[in-house]
Design an enzyme around this catalytic site. Structure first.
Site, short mmCIF file in Angstrom:
data_model
loop_
_atom_site.label_atom_id
_atom_site.label_comp_id
_atom_site.label_asym_id
_atom_site.label_seq_id
_atom_site.Cartn_x
_atom_site.Cartn_y
_atom_site.Cartn_z
N THR A 132 0.82 -1.17 -0.11
CA THR A 132 0.21 -0.08 0.12
C THR A 132 0.97 1.45 0.09
OG1 THR A 132 -1.24 1.32 1.68
CG2 THR A 132 -0.02 -0.34 2.52
N ASP A 133 0.17 2.28 -0.45
CA ASP A 133 0.92 3.55 -0.50
C ASP A 133 1.09 4.12 1.07
OD1 ASP A 133 -1.69 4.42 -0.14
OD2 ASP A 133 -1.60 6.15 -1.67
N GLU A 134 0.21 3.57 1.93
CA GLU A 134 0.31 4.07 3.27
C GLU A 134 1.65 3.85 4.15
OE1 GLU A 134 -3.41 3.45 5.41
OE2 GLU A 134 -4.35 3.16 3.56
N TYR A 157 -1.83 -0.42 10.97
CA TYR A 157 -1.69 -0.99 9.66
C TYR A 157 -0.56 -0.67 8.91
CZ TYR A 157 -3.20 -1.55 4.65
OH TYR A 157 -3.42 -1.92 3.48
N LYS A 161 2.41 -3.21 7.42
CA LYS A 161 2.74 -3.62 5.83
C LYS A 161 4.27 -3.02 5.59
CE LYS A 161 0.15 -4.75 2.96
NZ LYS A 161 -0.13 -5.77 2.54
P1 NAD Z 1 -9.45 -7.39 2.44
O1 NAD Z 1 -9.59 -7.24 3.88
O2 NAD Z 1 -10.85 -7.17 1.57
O3 NAD Z 1 -9.10 -8.87 2.23
C1 NAD Z 1 -8.02 -9.54 2.60
C2 NAD Z 1 -8.29 -11.11 2.51
O4 NAD Z 1 -7.15 -11.69 3.23
C3 NAD Z 1 -9.64 -11.68 3.03
O5 NAD Z 1 -10.33 -12.67 2.14
C4 NAD Z 1 -9.12 -12.35 4.35
O6 NAD Z 1 -9.93 -13.49 4.73
C5 NAD Z 1 -7.75 -12.64 3.98
N1 NAD Z 1 -6.91 -12.99 5.32
C6 NAD Z 1 -6.88 -12.34 6.23
N2 NAD Z 1 -5.93 -12.51 7.17
C7 NAD Z 1 -5.49 -13.98 6.86
C8 NAD Z 1 -4.71 -14.69 7.15
N3 NAD Z 1 -4.24 -14.66 8.32
N4 NAD Z 1 -4.61 -15.92 6.36
C9 NAD Z 1 -5.10 -16.05 5.19
N5 NAD Z 1 -5.88 -15.34 4.70
C10 NAD Z 1 -6.21 -14.17 5.36
O7 NAD Z 1 -8.16 -6.72 1.73
P2 NAD Z 1 -8.12 -5.76 0.48
O8 NAD Z 1 -8.56 -4.60 0.51
O9 NAD Z 1 -8.71 -6.86 -0.73
O10 NAD Z 1 -6.49 -5.68 0.47
C11 NAD Z 1 -5.72 -6.85 -0.26
C12 NAD Z 1 -4.30 -6.42 -0.05
O11 NAD Z 1 -4.01 -5.29 -0.73
C13 NAD Z 1 -3.87 -6.10 1.28
O12 NAD Z 1 -2.48 -6.67 1.36
C14 NAD Z 1 -3.79 -4.80 1.28
O13 NAD Z 1 -2.78 -4.23 2.17
C15 NAD Z 1 -3.44 -4.23 -0.16
N6 NAD Z 1 -3.94 -3.01 -0.49
C16 NAD Z 1 -5.38 -2.61 -0.34
C17 NAD Z 1 -5.83 -1.18 -0.66
C18 NAD Z 1 -7.05 -0.96 -0.59
O14 NAD Z 1 -7.67 0.23 -1.09
N7 NAD Z 1 -8.03 -1.95 -0.24
C19 NAD Z 1 -4.83 -0.47 -1.31
C20 NAD Z 1 -3.44 -0.91 -1.64
C21 NAD Z 1 -3.23 -2.01 -1.16
P1 TYD Z 2 -10.71 4.32 4.37
O1 TYD Z 2 -11.63 3.78 3.36
O2 TYD Z 2 -10.65 3.44 5.72
O3 TYD Z 2 -9.28 4.17 3.75
P2 TYD Z 2 -7.89 4.54 4.45
O4 TYD Z 2 -7.86 4.98 5.88
O5 TYD Z 2 -7.07 3.14 4.22
O6 TYD Z 2 -7.31 5.71 3.60
O7 TYD Z 2 -10.76 5.76 4.59
C1 TYD Z 2 -10.68 6.71 3.31
C2 TYD Z 2 -10.90 8.09 3.98
O8 TYD Z 2 -12.32 8.35 4.47
C3 TYD Z 2 -9.88 8.31 5.21
O9 TYD Z 2 -9.41 9.65 5.18
C4 TYD Z 2 -10.72 8.12 6.34
C5 TYD Z 2 -12.22 8.54 5.99
N1 TYD Z 2 -13.36 7.85 6.49
C6 TYD Z 2 -14.21 8.84 7.09
O10 TYD Z 2 -14.14 10.05 6.92
N2 TYD Z 2 -15.43 8.03 7.72
C7 TYD Z 2 -15.49 6.83 7.93
O11 TYD Z 2 -16.53 6.22 8.26
C8 TYD Z 2 -14.25 5.74 7.11
C9 TYD Z 2 -14.52 4.34 7.17
C10 TYD Z 2 -13.51 6.68 6.71
#
Ligand code: NAD
Ligand code: TYD
Length: 349
Positions: A132-134, A157, A161
């Protein structure tokens, strides 16, 4: 079958789109989806590919060393695309240890099994870590994250990561495992669990519930449509430079409050509500501790090296996303159960 690929976290949001793309586009690969099915994992995300010949689901936990060793020995994975993680910042604030366990230890256990299986026979092998970019922390009002920006994570988080990224690099340097890492901005699209901003707010608008905006709503994120992230992962997996990292993002920055207003407008139109009706649900609530002000990605490296670019504008992607949630109310109602309601009550009461 030319390659055996393990995709971890394939029942989650982004993972399910990656699994679908690989199962459909590479019929000669064997795709194994390993997922523990935590609250965020949902096999309903994959009903359209579950009976494909080149697809196998493995239920298991990446922190279970013995189990992970056994599946690597049995299936001899050539490639790993690692997405399994605890992924929600708010949950990391209330339960940081769970994030250290899955995101750090789980990644190390996978790296170890991969290293021990191939023992320096690295031809045609790859460990792809999806991050992630975070990890870069927060930007001020200007500037962009590049691949050389220093890591400076602020939430449990993003710290977990960042740590996992460091272990992947360390295994590359020390044991010479071939790896790539990509760091992507915020994703949105179908099948996202309704704890993240966009699906949470779509569901609340449908149900006329308040929209809890943290702080002053002026926090900024760079949003990317999930299928565009999946297509970038496909390119990086097949063409990325070994031991490299790629930033992925949509050149698409939105202050939360502007995004929420756009969402409200589109929802009013789609639900046949009067203009401005959904915006009335906006409620400013207590800020998230350690809230990063701004994320924005410089995605020029992946664009120049691999020719990747997003396929949809934000307005188009958001509209498609809302349409998906409106057409899949059963998917949502299967999630809004006891555990989700407890989480919601604890987080927002
Ligand atoms: P998500 O929370 O929707 O899905 C995570 C999946 O991992 C779930 O299916 C869960 O059951 C599985 N999981 C969790 N713990 C586990 C374990 N111990 N063993 C096996 N499986 C396990 O997450 P997402 O949003 O789809 O993100 C997927 C990946 O992409 C993550 O690594 C996240 O850091 C990265 N990512 C997410 C975003 C975003 O905006 N969602 C952006 C950049 C990177
Ligand atoms: P989120 O979807 O949790 O992603 P991330 O924190 O990983 O960027 O949140 C996106 C933005 O929205 C973040 O600035 C937090 C804000 N946010 C709210 O204002 N209210 C909410 O209930 C949630 C879940 C997020």
């Amino acid at each position: 079958m030319s390659k055996k690929i393990l995709i971890t976290g394939g029942a989650g949001f982004i993972g399910s789109h990656v699994v679908r793309l690989f199962v459909n586009n590479y019929p000669d690969y064997r795709i194994f989806n390993l997922d523990a099915l935590t609250y965020a994992g949902n096999l309903e995300n994959l009903t359209d590919v579950e009976s494909s010949e080149n697809y196998t689901f493995l239920k298991g936990d990446i922190t279970d060393d013995e189990y992970i060793k056994s599946i690597f020995e049995t299936h001899q994975f050539d490639g790993v695309i690692h997405l399994a993680a605890e992924s929600h910042v708010d949950r990391s604030i209330s339960d940081p240890l769970a994030f250290a366990k899955t995101n750090i230890l789980g990644t190390m256990i996978l790296l170890n099994s991969f290293k021990n299986l191939w023992q320096n026979n690295w031809e045609g092998k790859l460990f792809y870590h999806v991050s992630t970019d975070e990890v870069y922390g927060t930007l001020g009002d200007t500037g962009l994250f590049t691949e050389t920006t220093s890591y400076d994570p602020n939430s449990p988080y993003s710290a977990s990561k960042a740590s996992s990224d460091h272990f992947v690099r360390a295994y590359g340097e020390t044991y010479k495992i071939p790896y790539v890492i990509s760091n992507c901005s915020n994703n949105y699209g179908a099948n996202q669990f309704p704890e993240k901003l966009i699906p949470l707010f779509i569901n609340n608008i449908i149900n006329n519930k308040s929209l809890p905006v943290y702080g002053d709503g002026k926090y900024t994120r760079d949003w990317l449509y999930v299928d565009d992230h999946a297509s970038a992962i496909d390119l990086v997996f097949h063409k990325g430079i070994m031991r490299g990292t790629y930033n992925i993002g949509g050149f698409n920055e939105w202050q939360n409050i502007d995004l929420i207003k756009l969402l409200c407008q589109q929802m009013d139109e789609k639900l046949g509500r009067e203009k401005g009706e959904s915006e009335k649900l906006i409620t400013y609530v207590k800020d998230r501790p350690g809230h990063d002000l701004r994320y924005a990605i410089d995605a020029s490296k992946i664009n120049k090296e691999l020719g990747w670019e997003p396929s949809v504008t934000f307005e188009q992607g958001l509209s498609k996303t809302i349409d998906w949630y409106l057409a899949n109310e059963e998917w949502m109602s299967n999630i809004i159960n006891g555990d989700y309601l407890k989480y919601y009550e604890k987080q927002y009461s």
